[in-house]
Design a protein around this motif. Structure first.
Motif: not given
Ligand code: ASP
Length: 588
Positions: A490-510
């Motif tokens: 894949s092309i990867r996420i290289h921006r921390s704001d998008i990466q954070l959004k993905v982790f959050q959608l996956l249900g990971l807590r802060g």
């Protein structure tokens, strides 16, 4: 050196030369006084002729020699007399007339013969004595092929400015959708390393480090329940590139495989060049799976529009409940017996269908389970839409779209094997792109990443994070061949704001995000370049090139089908002292 030449290299041009060879006794034949020994090493087999005029001592040695003894033979290369050549052996035009023979090591009778392909024992016995199994010509050929494949990859990528970088085996969990292998720490009680499911995070961090083009012949570890062709550890050509778009990565890997295959496996032909590219949606509609075998046709055809006013209850209810009616055409199968159709129906049910409707196109009109419900205008429309001819069998599935695709995709593969539709020497590569980013996990009531959580969502779909995550497509891609998934990337996420959004959608807590992936998010804050890559599997590729039925045949020391190393007997219990040092107590 114990030898001047290898057993495989001697030809008529060497006639008259005195040589010393060392190897294993492959076969022994006694012909009234004259003894013939076939001597083998990795390079081939040569006939050694032991005449009765040798010294008494040598003859005594030879009298005891049995299969698989290790010998050193000195003798002279002779051209075999006309008519006595053996065209089946590469060295068949010559023989060695022995002058002296030394036994370097005798051998017990082996648990199985290594000189042929017949009478092989069960796989566990082969694996228990893998060092003997690897003496077989076929296995040795597989190891050499594997070496050539890996060497080609290294040379090709080196020319393209890639550098090979090793990454740690003792690391932290890297999610690829499997369970981790954990290694307890002696120094930090209660803490564990995880073996990498892939070097995914590390290769991305190498891009942040400015390495630009990285690769590694990487071992990956995934603790999955043993399923037929899985290994707890397997090998990938792991690669990553900076400042690239999807098609740059695909072009590089396609060029690598297109160049490599004719060199390492000249018998194999590529079905097409350039390789076709399908969207996930398109490929599933056409072949019922995202890993299609493109060596034959039998595509899935949607005939829902023809049956909107059908009298057939099964078709009606599929359409009423928002489903579809699709079919495949099995060429020349109209005369299948009741028993054969019943067997196909059972297969369809095992794939999730409620039943299977068939139409056989015969000289006397339509036959089959759906024949009496089909109106003549529907008959004409179906035949012309699917291109069915007299003698063909049309198989229908009517249900929810996903079920229909799965059932017909599965039947397509059954027909491939039944009717021998796929040429084993053909390599039908294709790219699959535009995968969904997330899949809903009904059991755990949460979203899962379809590829892995570092995959870039398609930027146009970013607003759907708030509205409809199921519709978000990702910039992931798969390489498929002959019905197998050969690589993902894949092309990867290289921006921390998008990466954070993905982790959050996956249900990971802060706090979880911080604990598991804080190092990645932080790295992305220090100038991460856009990057992407992929990881083609090495085992499966070599398996296909070697015409082997499973990946264990192309791995020197694989685990067996239930994940055991039966040669060394691992996993095994350890000393209580070791457990104590690791702060581990075993609960019975
Ligand atoms: N790390 C991925 C995998 O092992 C491949 C990739 O995205 O490069 O499947």
């Amino acid at each position: 050196m114990y030898k001047t030449h290898t057993c495989g290299e001697l030809r008529a041009t060497h006639a008259g030369k005195q040589v010393t060879l060392a190897g294993w006794v492959h076969r022994r034949r006694d012909h009234g006084g004259v003894i013939f020994l076939d001597l083998r090493d990795r390079y081939g087999i040569i006939q050694v002729t032991v005449n009765p005029d040798l010294s008494k001592e040598t003859l005594e040695h030879v009298a005891n020699v049995r299969m698989e003894w290790v010998l050193q033979v000195t003798g002279t290369v002779h051209k075999r007399p006309a008519g006595m050549e053996n065209p089946k052996m590469q060295t068949g035009e010559v023989e060695i007339i022995a002058e002296s023979i030394d036994v370097l090591n005798p051998a017990k009778t082996l648990p199985f013969m290594v000189s042929g392909e017949n009478d092989l024992p069960d796989e566990n016995t082969r694996l228990k004595y893998r060092y003997l199994d690897l003496r077989r010509e076929r296995m040795s050929r597989n190891m050499i092929l594997r070496h050539k494949v890996v060497k080609f990859m290294r040379d090709f990528l080196d020319k393209q400015n890639f550098i090979e970088i090793e990454t740690p085996i003792l690391f932290k969990a890297t999610p690829e959708g499997a369970r981790d292998y954990l290694v307890p720490s002696r120094i930090y009680p209660g803490q564990f390393y995880a073996l990498p499911q892939s070097p995914q995070q590390l290769k991305q961090l190498l891009m942040v480090a400015g390495m630009d083009r990285y690769f590694q012949i990487a071992r990956c570890f995934r603790d999955e329940d043993s399923r037929g062709d899985r290994q707890p550890e397997f090998t990938q050509l792991d690669l990553e590139m900076s400042f690239v778009h999807r098609d740059d990565v695909l072009a590089l890997v396609e060029a690598l495989y297109t160049d490599m295959i004719p060199r390492v496996a000249p018998r194999k032909k590529l079905l097409s060049s350039p390789w076709p590219k399908f969207s996930y949606k398109e490929v599933v509609e056409k072949y019922g799976t995202d890993k299609p075998d493109l060596r034959f046709g039998m595509e899935l055809i949607d005939v829902s529009d023809i049956f909107t006013k059908s009298d057939f209850r099964v078709f009606q209810s599929a359409i009423e409940s928002g489903g579809v009616i699709k079919c495949i055409v099995a060429p020349g199968c109209a005369d299948y017996s009741r028993k054969e159709v019943d067997a196909l129906t059972e297969s369809a049910k095992a794939l999730g269908a409620k039943g299977l409707a068939t139409l056989a196109v015969t000289g006397e009109g339509l036959k089959g389970t759906a024949a009496k419900f089909v109106k003549s205008e529907e008959e004409e429309a179906v035949k012309s839409k699917v291109g069915a001819k007299e003698g063909d069998l049309i198989l229908f599935a009517a249900d929810e779209r996903a079920v229909v695709n799965k059932v017909l995709g599965g039947l397509r593969v059954i027909f491939r094997d039944k009717l021998d539709l796929a040429d084993p020497d053909l390599m039908a590569f294709a790219w699959i792109v535009d995968f969904p980013m997330f899949a809903w996990n009904e059991e755990e009531k949460k979203w899962d990443a379809e590829h892995h959580p570092f995959t870039m969502p398609q930027l146009d779909d970013l607003p759907k994070f708030e509205t409809n995550p199921a519709e978000i497509l990702s910039d992931a891609y798969d390489m498929v061949c002959n019905g197998y998934e050969m690589a993902s990337g894949s092309i990867r996420i290289h921006r921390s704001d998008i990466q954070l959004k993905v982790f959050q959608l996956l249900g990971l807590r802060g706090d979880e995000i911080e604990q598991k992936f804080g190092h990645m998010l932080e790295a992305f804050e220090y100038g991460a370049p856009p990057h992407g890559g992929m990881a083609p599997g090495v085992d499966r590729l070599v398996m296909l090139l070697a015409d082997e039925p499973n990946i264990r045949e192309v791995i020197a020391f694989p685990k067996n089908q239930t994940g055991r190393d039966v040669m060394a007997d691992a996993p095994s219990e350890v000393e209580p002292k070791q457990l104590k040092e690791l702060h581990i107590q075993i609960k019975e």
